[in-house]
Scaffold this motif. Structure first.
Motif, PDB file in Angstrom:
ATOM      1  N   LYS A 146      -3.157  28.676 -11.169  1.00 16.34           N
ATOM      2  CA  LYS A 146      -2.841  30.087 -11.427  1.00 16.34           C
ATOM      3  C   LYS A 146      -4.006  30.743 -12.154  1.00 16.34           C
ATOM      4  O   LYS A 146      -4.553  30.174 -13.113  1.00 16.34           O
ATOM      5  N   PRO A 147      -4.367  31.939 -11.743  1.00 18.84           N
ATOM      6  CA  PRO A 147      -5.543  32.598 -12.351  1.00 18.84           C
ATOM      7  C   PRO A 147      -5.371  32.863 -13.835  1.00 18.84           C
ATOM      8  O   PRO A 147      -6.346  32.826 -14.592  1.00 18.84           O
ATOM      9  N   ARG A 148      -4.142  33.158 -14.264  1.00 16.91           N
ATOM     10  CA  ARG A 148      -3.919  33.514 -15.668  1.00 16.91           C
ATOM     11  C   ARG A 148      -3.348  32.354 -16.485  1.00 16.91           C
ATOM     12  O   ARG A 148      -2.833  32.565 -17.574  1.00 16.91           O
ATOM     13  N   ALA A 149      -3.449  31.161 -15.983  1.00 17.10           N
ATOM     14  CA  ALA A 149      -2.953  30.005 -16.734  1.00 17.10           C
ATOM     15  C   ALA A 149      -3.794  29.805 -17.994  1.00 17.10           C
ATOM     16  O   ALA A 149      -5.023  29.904 -17.959  1.00 17.10           O
ATOM     17  N   PRO A 150      -3.140  29.532 -19.142  1.00 16.46           N
ATOM     18  CA  PRO A 150      -3.895  29.332 -20.387  1.00 16.46           C
ATOM     19  C   PRO A 150      -4.623  27.990 -20.371  1.00 16.46           C
ATOM     20  O   PRO A 150      -4.248  27.067 -19.640  1.00 16.46           O
ATOM     21  N   PRO A 151      -5.655  27.879 -21.176  1.00 13.47           N
ATOM     22  CA  PRO A 151      -6.366  26.593 -21.243  1.00 13.47           C
ATOM     23  C   PRO A 151      -5.514  25.538 -21.940  1.00 13.47           C
ATOM     24  O   PRO A 151      -4.607  25.847 -22.704  1.00 13.47           O
ATOM     25  N   LEU A 152      -5.820  24.283 -21.677  1.00 13.83           N
ATOM     26  CA  LEU A 152      -5.072  23.175 -22.261  1.00 13.83           C
ATOM     27  C   LEU A 152      -5.273  23.170 -23.774  1.00 13.83           C
ATOM     28  O   LEU A 152      -6.400  23.103 -24.260  1.00 13.83           O
ATOM     29  N   PRO A 153      -4.183  23.256 -24.553  1.00 14.49           N
ATOM     30  CA  PRO A 153      -4.306  23.243 -26.016  1.00 14.49           C
ATOM     31  C   PRO A 153      -4.891  21.925 -26.522  1.00 14.49           C
ATOM     32  O   PRO A 153      -4.663  20.862 -25.943  1.00 14.49           O
TER      33      PRO A 153
END
Length: 202
Positions: A146-153
């Motif tokens: 997904k283009p707006r997926a957040p980065p892995l914490p």
């Protein structure tokens, strides 16, 4: 002339090395041939070497490689025999009967089996956590498309690393425990067989 000859003869003897002080090295090869030399002859390097004085008398022997190896093997065999005798004495002093040996074997095996059970539980829990984490990371980049997926914490990545490392540690412990159980069974089986032999039990 006689007076002159005596000191000259004495001077000649004084200037010449005494034959009694000279050493000669001698060895005998596999074909029975002797080798001599003022230094150790090349064919004698692996053989027993006799050191002769100026009169041809053997004053000492330098053992060769074969003799040293035989000596080491004899010493190792004697030490092994002593160790075996000590184990026999300890075996007879420790146990009164075969059931005594079997009882101790079963106690130690039970401890290892319990440790193995606990280790398997840790592994199962860590595998469940690993599966849950891998499902959870699908929401984050770079696992999500997904283009707006957040980065892995960072804390999630750290938890994954700790889980994988924990799995490796407990799996190694499990493998070690399995080997230890096999070794324990073999050692006690050998002790039981030897105890029966020493006691004349069939």
């Amino acid at each position: 002339l006689a007076a002159i000859a005596v000191p000259a003869d004495a001077a000649k003897k004084a200037s010449s090395p005494k034959r009694d002080s000279e050493e000669v090295y001698r060895c005998r090869d596999a074909q029975g041939q002797f080798h001599f030399g003022q230094s150790i002859p090349a064919p004698c390097m692996d053989l027993d070497i006799e050191v002769l004085d100026g009169t041809g008398r053997v004053v000492r022997i330098i053992p060769g490689r074969l003799a040293l190896e035989q000596g080491s093997a004899k010493k190792a065999a004697e030490q092994a025999a002593q160790d075996s005798a000590q184990r026999d004495r300890t075996l007879l002093a420790t146990y009164l009967s075969v059931p005594d040996i079997e009882r101790l074997r079963d106690q130690r095996l039970a401890q290892l089996v319990q440790q193995t059970h606990v280790t398997r539980q840790y592994i199962d829990n860590l595998r469940e956590r690993e599966a849950r984490l891998m499902a959870d990371v699908q929401r984050y980049r770079p696992y999500s498309d997904k283009p707006r997926a957040p980065p892995l914490p960072d804390h999630v990545a750290e938890e994954i690393v700790n889980t994988v490392n924990g799995l490796q540690v407990y799996e190694q412990q499990l493998a070690k425990s399995t080997v230890e159980q096999d070794r324990l069974r073999a050692d006690f089986a050998a002790d039981i067989a030897r105890f029966k032999e020493l006691k004349g039990i069939r």
